[in-house]
Design an enzyme around this catalytic site. Structure first.
Site, PDB file in Angstrom:
ATOM      1  N   GLU A 111      66.074  -5.186 -38.177  1.00 21.20           N
ATOM      2  CA  GLU A 111      66.088  -5.339 -36.715  1.00 21.20           C
ATOM      3  C   GLU A 111      64.683  -5.596 -36.167  1.00 21.20           C
ATOM      4  OE1 GLU A 111      68.933  -5.931 -35.588  1.00 21.20           O
ATOM      5  OE2 GLU A 111      69.963  -5.115 -37.334  1.00 21.20           O
ATOM      6  N   HIS A 136      63.871  -9.185 -36.372  1.00 25.67           N
ATOM      7  CA  HIS A 136      64.479  -9.989 -35.298  1.00 25.67           C
ATOM      8  C   HIS A 136      63.570 -10.064 -34.071  1.00 25.67           C
ATOM      9  CE1 HIS A 136      68.354 -11.318 -36.654  1.00 25.67           C
ATOM     10  NE2 HIS A 136      68.740 -10.094 -36.993  1.00 25.67           N
TER      11      HIS A 136
END
Length: 183
Positions: A154, A157
């Protein structure tokens, strides 16, 4: 409620954007982050995921829902449905990490990537992250194993990095020296 239609899909340029710091935690930001978490909770519930056609996920970063904000949600349940990890993090920063690396033996997947991409994604075995929660409080997350992998996925990202960018083109299924699989 977020559904798969709200998930930004590769190769959308949003997924390659290094997103902006959240300067002010307002009601809109808190609401967006709660919706991201709610998607994860719903996607792991068999009845809800089937009803709304949700692909199961354990982590979601703001760019994956089209938001230019440094924030992410992680929600992971155990075999008995108990909550193992539940985080909504704003402006997360890596404070430290291990030298040793780990990987998921079956490779990684992503809600924003529709096809399976074979290959091992090497991540730090342990990682320490500081962030702000939805109440404006400082939090620290010490992660190892699966949580460390999800957290790093994450965090990538937020910098426009996709998991498959980290797969070795020459030897995609070969563990690096010293790397051990997630237990």
């Amino acid at each position: 409620m977020l559904t798969m239609k709200d998930i930004v899909r590769d190769p959308d340029p949003m997924l390659r954007t290094k997103v902006a710091e959240v300067e002010y935690i307002d009601e809109e930001t808190v609401s967006e982050l709660k919706e991201m978490r709610e998607y994860l909770v719903n996607s792991q519930d068999p009845d809800t995921s089937e009803k709304y056609g949700l692909r199961p996920g354990v982590g979601l970063a703001a760019p994956q829902v089209g938001l230019n904000k440094r924030m992410l949600a992680i929600y992971m349940e155990g075999d008995e449905g108990e909550v193992l990890h539940d985080y909504m993090l704003i402006n997360p920063k890596v404070k430290s990490h291990s030298v040793t690396e780990t990987y998921l033996p079956g490779g990684e997947g992503c809600l924003s990537v529709d096809e399976e991409i074979p290959g091992l994604v090497h991540r730090y075995q342990r990682i320490r992250v500081t962030a702000t929660d939805i109440h404006g409080e400082s939090v620290e997350v010490k992660a190892k194993g699966m949580l460390a992998v999800v957290l790093q996925h994450e965090l990538d990202h937020l910098d426009g990095i996709m998991f498959y960018d980290r797969i070795d083109d020459e030897l995609p299924m070969e563990p690096k020296n010293g790397a051990t699989p997630v237990e």
